[in-house]
Design a protein around this motif. Structure first.
Motif, mmCIF file in Angstrom:
data_model
loop_
_atom_site.group_PDB
_atom_site.id
_atom_site.type_symbol
_atom_site.label_atom_id
_atom_site.label_comp_id
_atom_site.label_asym_id
_atom_site.label_seq_id
_atom_site.Cartn_x
_atom_site.Cartn_y
_atom_site.Cartn_z
ATOM 1 N N ARG A 1 0.817 -1.206 0.000
ATOM 2 C CA ARG A 1 0.000 0.000 0.000
ATOM 3 C C ARG A 1 0.852 1.258 0.000
ATOM 4 O O ARG A 1 0.400 2.312 -0.430
ATOM 5 C CB ARG A 1 -0.927 0.005 1.216
ATOM 6 C CG ARG A 1 -1.827 -1.230 1.299
ATOM 7 C CD ARG A 1 -2.828 -1.108 2.438
ATOM 8 N NE ARG A 1 -2.223 -0.530 3.620
ATOM 9 C CZ ARG A 1 -2.831 0.334 4.431
ATOM 10 N NH1 ARG A 1 -4.064 0.719 4.180
ATOM 11 N NH2 ARG A 1 -2.220 0.816 5.489
ATOM 12 N N ASP B 1 -9.337 3.695 -4.091
ATOM 13 C CA ASP B 1 -9.176 2.805 -5.247
ATOM 14 C C ASP B 1 -7.707 2.483 -5.469
ATOM 15 O O ASP B 1 -7.335 1.323 -5.708
ATOM 16 C CB ASP B 1 -9.785 3.458 -6.482
ATOM 17 C CG ASP B 1 -9.935 2.494 -7.653
ATOM 18 O OD1 ASP B 1 -9.759 1.275 -7.458
ATOM 19 O OD2 ASP B 1 -10.225 2.967 -8.773
ATOM 20 N N LEU B 2 -6.850 3.500 -5.372
ATOM 21 C CA LEU B 2 -5.415 3.291 -5.543
ATOM 22 C C LEU B 2 -4.875 2.327 -4.497
ATOM 23 O O LEU B 2 -4.134 1.385 -4.820
ATOM 24 C CB LEU B 2 -4.685 4.633 -5.448
ATOM 25 C CG LEU B 2 -3.149 4.583 -5.436
ATOM 26 C CD1 LEU B 2 -2.620 4.008 -6.748
ATOM 27 C CD2 LEU B 2 -2.576 5.988 -5.201
ATOM 28 N N GLY C 1 -3.991 1.740 -16.089
ATOM 29 C CA GLY C 1 -3.279 0.473 -16.036
ATOM 30 C C GLY C 1 -2.042 0.480 -16.909
ATOM 31 O O GLY C 1 -1.742 1.467 -17.597
ATOM 32 N N ASN D 1 -6.494 0.074 -2.697
ATOM 33 C CA ASN D 1 -7.031 -1.273 -2.873
ATOM 34 C C ASN D 1 -6.353 -2.006 -4.022
ATOM 35 O O ASN D 1 -6.053 -3.205 -3.921
ATOM 36 C CB ASN D 1 -8.541 -1.208 -3.117
ATOM 37 C CG ASN D 1 -9.316 -0.808 -1.884
ATOM 38 O OD1 ASN D 1 -8.846 -0.983 -0.764
ATOM 39 N ND2 ASN D 1 -10.506 -0.252 -2.082
ATOM 40 N N ARG D 2 -6.112 -1.282 -5.107
ATOM 41 C CA ARG D 2 -5.474 -1.922 -6.261
ATOM 42 C C ARG D 2 -4.023 -2.264 -5.968
ATOM 43 O O ARG D 2 -3.519 -3.311 -6.385
ATOM 44 C CB ARG D 2 -5.623 -1.027 -7.495
ATOM 45 C CG ARG D 2 -7.069 -0.976 -7.979
ATOM 46 C CD ARG D 2 -7.346 0.123 -8.976
ATOM 47 N NE ARG D 2 -6.774 -0.156 -10.286
ATOM 48 C CZ ARG D 2 -7.055 0.565 -11.373
ATOM 49 N NH1 ARG D 2 -7.906 1.584 -11.288
ATOM 50 N NH2 ARG D 2 -6.493 0.272 -12.524
ATOM 51 N N ARG D 3 -3.343 -1.405 -5.227
ATOM 52 C CA ARG D 3 -1.969 -1.714 -4.829
ATOM 53 C C ARG D 3 -1.935 -2.905 -3.876
ATOM 54 O O ARG D 3 -1.074 -3.782 -3.982
ATOM 55 C CB ARG D 3 -1.323 -0.505 -4.178
ATOM 56 C CG ARG D 3 -1.031 0.641 -5.126
ATOM 57 C CD ARG D 3 -0.110 1.665 -4.486
ATOM 58 N NE ARG D 3 1.194 1.087 -4.195
ATOM 59 C CZ ARG D 3 2.188 1.743 -3.619
ATOM 60 N NH1 ARG D 3 2.029 2.987 -3.244
ATOM 61 N NH2 ARG D 3 3.339 1.155 -3.408
ATOM 62 N N VAL E 1 -0.594 -0.102 -11.162
ATOM 63 C CA VAL E 1 -1.501 1.014 -11.415
ATOM 64 C C VAL E 1 -0.724 2.324 -11.454
ATOM 65 O O VAL E 1 0.292 2.475 -10.767
ATOM 66 C CB VAL E 1 -2.610 1.069 -10.329
ATOM 67 C CG1 VAL E 1 -2.012 1.261 -8.953
ATOM 68 C CG2 VAL E 1 -3.642 2.141 -10.636
ATOM 69 N N GLU F 1 -1.962 -5.242 -7.940
ATOM 70 C CA GLU F 1 -2.183 -4.736 -9.294
ATOM 71 C C GLU F 1 -1.229 -3.588 -9.610
ATOM 72 O O GLU F 1 -0.961 -2.747 -8.758
ATOM 73 C CB GLU F 1 -3.631 -4.259 -9.423
ATOM 74 C CG GLU F 1 -4.017 -3.780 -10.812
ATOM 75 C CD GLU F 1 -5.467 -3.347 -10.900
ATOM 76 O OE1 GLU F 1 -5.829 -2.675 -11.877
ATOM 77 O OE2 GLU F 1 -6.233 -3.678 -9.967
ATOM 78 N N SER G 1 -3.882 -5.369 -3.702
ATOM 79 C CA SER G 1 -4.166 -6.620 -4.403
ATOM 80 C C SER G 1 -3.037 -7.042 -5.329
ATOM 81 O O SER G 1 -3.117 -8.092 -5.974
ATOM 82 C CB SER G 1 -5.461 -6.477 -5.205
ATOM 83 O OG SER G 1 -5.290 -5.570 -6.289
#
Length: 322
Positions: free
Chosen positions: A5, A116-117, A142, A119-121, A127, A125, A123
């Motif tokens: 994160r 959103d940033l 992406g 959460n995507r980090r 980004v 992902e 997981s």
């Protein structure tokens, strides 16, 4: 393991705790900059901070601007010169200039976008956080939008001079199969270069915590261990056992994945036998060409430490060079 994160996650935690928060990001540098583009600092309403944008040279001035940004909710774009004396104090030979973007959370940086940033980090992902330096527009993109920046981990301002792209890749990973002497040198080198490292060796005498302190060790069979890890394009695999019963299953698992690097210890003669086994197992020439063997750059290394240097150099070249 690395905290995926990053500063973004800390900023969100502070905001959720009811603290006023701003995030400062290095968006451009000239000359000898103390911290690279993309470096971040999070500040709260009491002036407390985590992270760094200059190693201490301009943090005080950034905090003042951040406190003002928390009051009016607007972003700031700040230019600072770092003198030779200040640069020398943080280990640089000469000074330079840095440009810092300050964004208050809940203002210029929308909370929903930050969530959103984060959460995507979290997981894993890849980004990009994209900001208009001349305005308030912010969005996430992406890897397809900025493939070269993602491949090189290179945040920066686009040629238009106004679009800043902050790359947030998941951590690099290195999996070493075989707890041999080379691995005892290679794993610390990889860790120092920012990799999450894992040793795989089902032989307890080789893959012991005494020989590999502070290292994640898997005693599973190599193919099972690698498949369980979910190998991706941010992973490197190095096989060092010299035993086909252990190396071959790991090599096959790696070839079925998008790892960016696969290196295998062994002489040219050993690799020729390896190729024959892989061909018999159904792997084609394009698959086999992904293998770096004999492993490492040819620097004439002989000792385990020198071989580890050659491997780390080859991994880095494969990742970073065109």
């Amino acid at each position: 393991m690395s905290d995926r994160r990053g500063v973004s996650g800390l900023a969100l935690d502070w905001h959720r705790a009811g603290r006023a928060v701003a995030v400062a990001t290095v968006v451009d540098t000239w000359g000898s900059a103390p911290r690279p583009v993309g470096s971040q600092l999070v500040i709260d309403g009491d002036g407390r901070m985590e992270g760094s944008v200059s190693g201490g040279c301009v943090e005080g001035a950034v905090i003042v601007e951040a406190l003002e940004a928390m009051e009016d909710g607007r972003a700031r774009l700040l230019d600072y010169g770092v003198s030779d004396d200040e640069a020398f104090a943080v280990g640089l030979a000469c000074g330079g200039q840095i440009r810092v973007m300050v964004e208050p959370v809940g203002g210029a940086m929308p909370v929903t976008l930050l969530e959103d940033l984060v959460n995507r980090r979290a997981s894993g992902e890849a980004v990009a956080y994209v900001a208009d330096l001349d305005g308030e527009a912010r969005r996430l993109e992406g890897p397809a939008a900025y493939p070269d920046r993602f491949r090189l981990d290179r945040s920066g301002v686009e040629p238009d001079g106004r679009t800043f792209v902050a790359i947030h890749n998941p951590p690099l990973r290195m999996v070493v199969v075989g707890g041999v002497h080379i691995a005892q040198h290679l794993l610390p080198m990889a860790r120092a270069c920012g990799y999450d490292v894992t040793l795989v060796d089902p032989r307890p005498a080789f893959g012991s915590p005494e020989r590999f302190p502070d290292t994640v060790i898997s005693e599973d069979w190599p193919d099972e261990a690698l498949e369980a890890m979910g190998l991706d394009a941010r992973a490197a695999v190095v096989t060092l056992t010299h035993d086909p019963k252990l190396d071959d299953p790991a090599i096959k698992a790696a070839l079925r994945s998008p790892v960016f690097y696969l290196g295998c210890l062994g002489s040219t003669r050993t690799h020729a036998k390896r190729i024959a086994r892989l061909e018999a197992a159904g792997f084609g020439a394009e698959d086999i060409a992904r293998i770096h063997a004999p492993v490492g750059l040819d620097i004439g290394g002989r000792s385990p430490a020198e071989i580890a240097v050659s491997v780390m150099a080859q991994v880095t070249a494969t990742l970073r060079q065109d």
